[in-house]
Design an enzyme around this catalytic site. Structure first.
Site, mmCIF file in Angstrom:
data_model
loop_
_atom_site.group_PDB
_atom_site.id
_atom_site.type_symbol
_atom_site.label_atom_id
_atom_site.label_comp_id
_atom_site.label_asym_id
_atom_site.label_seq_id
_atom_site.Cartn_x
_atom_site.Cartn_y
_atom_site.Cartn_z
ATOM 1 N N THR A 72 4.757 4.611 -0.549
ATOM 2 C CA THR A 72 4.529 5.145 -1.903
ATOM 3 C C THR A 72 4.179 6.629 -1.868
ATOM 4 O O THR A 72 4.111 7.270 -2.901
ATOM 5 C CB THR A 72 3.375 4.394 -2.629
ATOM 6 O OG1 THR A 72 2.184 4.532 -1.857
ATOM 7 C CG2 THR A 72 3.714 2.944 -2.835
ATOM 8 N N VAL A 94 0.244 1.338 9.165
ATOM 9 C CA VAL A 94 -1.152 1.152 9.563
ATOM 10 C C VAL A 94 -1.415 -0.263 10.070
ATOM 11 O O VAL A 94 -2.406 -0.514 10.762
ATOM 12 C CB VAL A 94 -2.100 1.514 8.386
ATOM 13 C CG1 VAL A 94 -2.062 0.450 7.303
ATOM 14 C CG2 VAL A 94 -3.517 1.748 8.869
ATOM 15 N N ARG A 144 -12.940 1.362 19.478
ATOM 16 C CA ARG A 144 -12.529 1.962 20.761
ATOM 17 C C ARG A 144 -13.099 3.359 20.942
ATOM 18 O O ARG A 144 -13.306 3.803 22.048
ATOM 19 C CB ARG A 144 -10.991 2.042 20.849
ATOM 20 C CG ARG A 144 -10.313 0.704 21.067
ATOM 21 C CD ARG A 144 -8.923 0.875 21.661
ATOM 22 N NE ARG A 144 -7.941 1.418 20.740
ATOM 23 C CZ ARG A 144 -7.291 0.701 19.812
ATOM 24 N NH1 ARG A 144 -7.558 -0.589 19.670
ATOM 25 N NH2 ARG A 144 -6.387 1.260 19.046
ATOM 26 N N TYR A 183 -3.802 -7.069 -4.723
ATOM 27 C CA TYR A 183 -4.562 -5.824 -4.582
ATOM 28 C C TYR A 183 -6.067 -6.096 -4.653
ATOM 29 O O TYR A 183 -6.801 -5.814 -3.715
ATOM 30 C CB TYR A 183 -4.141 -4.866 -5.690
ATOM 31 C CG TYR A 183 -4.743 -3.489 -5.592
ATOM 32 C CD1 TYR A 183 -4.290 -2.561 -4.652
ATOM 33 C CD2 TYR A 183 -5.769 -3.093 -6.453
ATOM 34 C CE1 TYR A 183 -4.835 -1.287 -4.570
ATOM 35 C CE2 TYR A 183 -6.316 -1.815 -6.374
ATOM 36 C CZ TYR A 183 -5.845 -0.921 -5.437
ATOM 37 O OH TYR A 183 -6.379 0.350 -5.367
ATOM 38 N N LYS A 187 -8.657 -5.853 -1.483
ATOM 39 C CA LYS A 187 -9.716 -4.831 -1.429
ATOM 40 C C LYS A 187 -11.062 -5.512 -1.167
ATOM 41 O O LYS A 187 -11.883 -5.023 -0.395
ATOM 42 C CB LYS A 187 -9.782 -4.035 -2.738
ATOM 43 C CG LYS A 187 -8.633 -3.057 -2.952
ATOM 44 C CD LYS A 187 -8.628 -1.936 -1.926
ATOM 45 C CE LYS A 187 -7.566 -0.879 -2.217
ATOM 46 N NZ LYS A 187 -7.391 0.075 -1.104
HETATM 47 N N1 LIG Z 1 -5.868 6.845 -7.250
HETATM 48 C C1 LIG Z 1 -6.700 5.951 -7.755
HETATM 49 O O1 LIG Z 1 -6.937 5.951 -8.967
HETATM 50 C C2 LIG Z 1 -7.371 4.931 -6.865
HETATM 51 C C3 LIG Z 1 -8.314 4.078 -7.446
HETATM 52 C C4 LIG Z 1 -8.930 3.127 -6.647
HETATM 53 C C5 LIG Z 1 -8.622 3.041 -5.293
HETATM 54 N N2 LIG Z 1 -7.708 3.869 -4.756
HETATM 55 C C6 LIG Z 1 -7.378 3.693 -3.334
HETATM 56 O O2 LIG Z 1 -7.320 4.947 -2.674
HETATM 57 C C7 LIG Z 1 -6.300 4.908 -1.678
HETATM 58 C C8 LIG Z 1 -5.306 6.045 -1.905
HETATM 59 O O3 LIG Z 1 -4.730 5.918 -3.178
HETATM 60 P P1 LIG Z 1 -3.703 6.973 -3.760
HETATM 61 O O4 LIG Z 1 -3.939 7.085 -5.206
HETATM 62 O O5 LIG Z 1 -3.742 8.201 -2.923
HETATM 63 O O6 LIG Z 1 -2.332 6.180 -3.567
HETATM 64 P P2 LIG Z 1 -0.925 6.723 -3.000
HETATM 65 O O7 LIG Z 1 0.071 5.675 -3.219
HETATM 66 O O8 LIG Z 1 -0.676 8.082 -3.578
HETATM 67 O O9 LIG Z 1 -1.229 6.882 -1.459
HETATM 68 C C9 LIG Z 1 -1.260 5.793 -0.567
HETATM 69 C C10 LIG Z 1 -0.531 6.214 0.696
HETATM 70 O O10 LIG Z 1 -0.580 5.158 1.653
HETATM 71 C C11 LIG Z 1 0.691 5.046 2.291
HETATM 72 N N3 LIG Z 1 0.837 3.675 2.786
HETATM 73 C C12 LIG Z 1 0.870 2.529 2.054
HETATM 74 N N4 LIG Z 1 0.998 1.460 2.855
HETATM 75 C C13 LIG Z 1 1.021 1.943 4.128
HETATM 76 C C14 LIG Z 1 1.129 1.327 5.404
HETATM 77 N N5 LIG Z 1 1.240 -0.006 5.529
HETATM 78 N N6 LIG Z 1 1.119 2.119 6.505
HETATM 79 C C15 LIG Z 1 1.008 3.466 6.391
HETATM 80 N N7 LIG Z 1 0.905 4.098 5.206
HETATM 81 C C16 LIG Z 1 0.913 3.350 4.080
HETATM 82 C C17 LIG Z 1 1.690 5.399 1.212
HETATM 83 O O11 LIG Z 1 2.916 5.834 1.738
HETATM 84 C C18 LIG Z 1 0.946 6.514 0.457
HETATM 85 O O12 LIG Z 1 1.247 7.795 0.975
HETATM 86 C C19 LIG Z 1 -5.653 3.524 -1.774
HETATM 87 O O13 LIG Z 1 -6.231 2.688 -0.796
HETATM 88 C C20 LIG Z 1 -6.026 3.057 -3.145
HETATM 89 O O14 LIG Z 1 -6.073 1.661 -3.223
HETATM 90 C C21 LIG Z 1 -7.059 4.812 -5.513
#
Ligand SMILES: NC(=O)c1ccc[n+]([C@@H]2O[C@H](COP(=O)([O-])OP(=O)(O)OC[C@H]3O[C@@H](n4cnc5c(N)ncnc54)[C@H](O)[C@@H]3O)[C@@H](O)[C@H]2O)c1
Ligand SMILES: *[C@@H]1O[C@H](CO)[C@@H](O)[C@H](O)[C@H]1NC(C)=O
Ligand SMILES: *[C@@H]1O[C@H](CO)[C@@H](O)[C@H](O)[C@H]1NC(C)=O
Length: 353
Positions: A72, A94, A144, A183, A187
């Site tokens: 994403t 990851v 580690r 989701y 979490k």
């Molecule tokens: N933006 C918000 O409003 C918000 C709110 C609550 C929680 N979060 C959490 O913060 C974190 C970042 O969110 P964001 O808004 O930057 O989202 P985003 O989608 O912009 O970024 C997430 C990134 O993770 C990468 N990714 C996803 N699955 C992966 C995998 N299996 N291996 C490697 N990379 C992977 C995607 O390519 C992306 O670059 C997330 O964990 C999200 O759940 C965000």
């Protein structure tokens, strides 16, 4: 004859000592460079939060490894970081087993996960894996290297909350059998895995319950309210509201979140902590109207507002109680909704010029 052999030996001796001195110098130099500087791994580095976090950590003199599988996320968010010293992009999933080559690792920010409803409806398996198996894999990595691990949890752990605003002691109201469960529940499980790691292995963990965050580098197609409305306007479409527009959301600008995450990592607090903006709670209709105004200021003619059907289990209201972060991290958001929106709109306009 004898003299000539000796001569040859001297040359070999000379050359090899030069090589040896060079090698010793190099390892020393490497040690000097790495030993006094903290090394940090940010997963999800190409996303909204990850890319801004990497940028800020580089400013603070960290050596930064940014991991992402570009699902994403967008490569343009970190391409420019690649040209900086001290940033290394690691293109991988990851959840994959990793024979990492770190000689030193101090901190891990685990941000990798699909984050918008549109993204996790499309990829429920990838979503729960990133937050469960991905978290387990980061716990092992932290173990580690005796690194500290910060897990990006979410306000979604509160589900459709029955109390307002939500404090960290509220256990939530989550539907485990619905489209958002991949989701919300993963979490929650991610937090549990961190808790177990701390109890069993003494891993130093930090848990951020992040509320709605926006800013430049959001994915234009992530389906979230703000990017949707701005993109609707830029494309010359109507602004589409799901439902009647009376649901409220609180919005935090990205720089406030990054500041909170870095403070949390540096703190001694290992229990979950809310990071959100309680001062900027607006209903969706109001958000549409503000964006309409700001677009008009930028010469994008008044867009019309239109309504479509609401999504399932979309919480009607959510607002963080941030007293804990205020007290323990001396943190509170400082960027107003409109200032943040201006920066975000300018970013999208620049992108689609
Ligand atoms: N933006 C918000 O409003 C918000 C709110 C609550 C929680 N979060 C959490 O913060 C974190 C970042 O969110 P964001 O808004 O930057 O989202 P985003 O989608 O912009 O970024 C997430 C990134 O993770 C990468 N990714 C996803 N699955 C992966 C995998 N299996 N291996 C490697 N990379 C992977 C995607 O390519 C992306 O670059 C997330 O964990 C999200 O759940 C965000
Ligand atoms: C990347 O991450 C997504 C979401 O976590 C996952 O579904 C997908 O399988 C991963 N893809 C690759 C190529 O690693
Ligand atoms: C964390 O705890 C250690 C030792 O108890 C203390 O020295 C340090 O100042 C604390 N840090 C913060 C940010 O409170």
């Amino acid at each position: 004859m004898l003299a000539r052999i000796r001569h040859k030996h001297y040359i070999i001796l000379l050359v090899s000592s030069c090589v040896l001195i060079y090698l010793i110098y190099n390892t020393l130099k490497y040690d000097i460079v790495t030993s006094d500087r903290s090394v940090v791994l940010v997963t999800g580095a190409a996303g909204l939060v990850g890319s801004h976090l990497c940028e800020e950590l580089l400013k603070r003199n960290y050596i930064v490894y940014g991991l992402d599988n570009l699902s994403t996320g967008q490569i343009r968010n970190i391409n420019w970081l690649n040209s900086l010293r001290d940033f290394y992009f690691v293109n991988r999933d990851v959840t994959d087993k990793w024979e990492d080559g770190f000689t030193r690792l101090d901190e891990i920010y685990h941000m990798a996960s699909p984050a918008s409803p549109k993204a996790y409806f499309k990829d429920p398996i990838g979503t729960y894996r990133a937050n469960t198996i991905g978290t387990e894999s980061m716990i092992e990595l932290a173990g580690r290297h005796s690194a500290r691990l910060l897990f990006a949890s979410s306000s979604e752990v509160y589900g459709d909350p029955l109390t307002h605003p939500q404090t960290e002691i509220y256990w939530g109201n989550v539907n485990p059998y619905g489209p958002r469960a991949c989701y919300d529940e993963s979490k929650r499980m991610g937090e549990t895995l961190c808790f177990i790691a701390q109890q069993l292995y003494g891993t130093e963990i930090r848990i951020a319950r992040i509320f709605n965050t926006f800013g430049p580098r959001m994915h234009p197609e992530d389906g979230r309210v703000i990017s949707n409305f701005i993109m609707n306007g830029i494309k010359g479409d109507d602004i589409f509201i799901y439902g009647d527009g009376m649901k409220t959301r609180s919005f935090m600008y990205i720089s406030d979140l990054v500041d909170g995450l870095i403070r949390l990592m540096a703190s001694n607090n290992s229990s979950p902590i809310n990071l959100g903006n309680p001062y900027e709670e607006h209903n969706v209709l109001k958000v549409a109207k503000i964006i309409q105004e700001l677009l008009a200021e930028r010469g994008i003619a008044r867009t019309r507002i239109n309504y479509i059907q609401a999504l399932q289990d979309d919480p009607t209201k959510r607002k963080p109680d941030i007293s804990k972060a205020e007290e323990l991290l001396d943190w509170r958001p400082t960027v107003s909704f409109e200032d943040g929106l201006r920066k975000t709109i300018d970013y999208f306009i620049e992108l689609y010029k």
